[in-house]
Design a protein around this motif. Sequence first.
Motif: not given
Length: 233
Positions: A22-26, A29-34, A59-63, A156-167
């Motif tokens: 919880a420290k530096f990954l403050y 709400d987006v990636v959720h990958n340990e 990382m937030l889903r929305d404001l 461009k990315a689809k499905g699970p690859d979108i979250v991978k792109k974000y990470s």
Amino acid sequence: MTFPRGLAALILILFTSLSLHAKFLYKDDVVHNELFAEQIESYGAELYAKTGVSLYLVMLRDLDTNQTIADLEKSLAGELQEPFVVLTFVELQKKVDILARPLSLYKDFDKQQVLSPNASFAAALISAVMFGRSLADYKEMLSHYGGTILPVLAEKAKGPDIVKKYSVAMYNGYADIADQIAATHNVELSASAGNAGKIFLDVLRLVFYGIILYALIIYIRNKLGKRKKTDEQ
């Protein structure tokens, strides 16, 4: 109330783990990958230990309704202790920003370079040719390149690859900022993204530039074709 020794140890481990993540990954709400969280924490902890600067990733889903990213950053600034840098990504708003406090900390890294939509000078040159409307536009586009976040997010990315792109995008940006701050303090980070990350970016850039170059060639060819028809008439 007392706990068995083994249970108490387990609770302590879990608490320590949760506190660490919880420290530096403050906020996430987006990636959720340990594994992603562990990599960010490793980078942030080493940077703080060697420079005293805390680098946070949000990382937030929305404001919230009627909230701007500036409002969010102002709220975060009230929660954190200086010196700190916050890299913020809002998925649905498609916004990325970097906040540093005190303001002098902006001298430790190049915000415009990190957030540039162009990954290299070649990409900046192509963008200037295709989208520049004036000499001032050309100069502005050519003066900032080397972006490590937006070029990845533009893919461009689809499905699970979108979250991978974000990470990938946010890890690249976080690592870029951390490495620049470390270099300013004349220290090296063992957690540095290194050659593997650079090779990945180079491949990504090659594909990206290839597509843009192809589009540019088609654009120029169509322009020349239209001009030739006009001259023949």
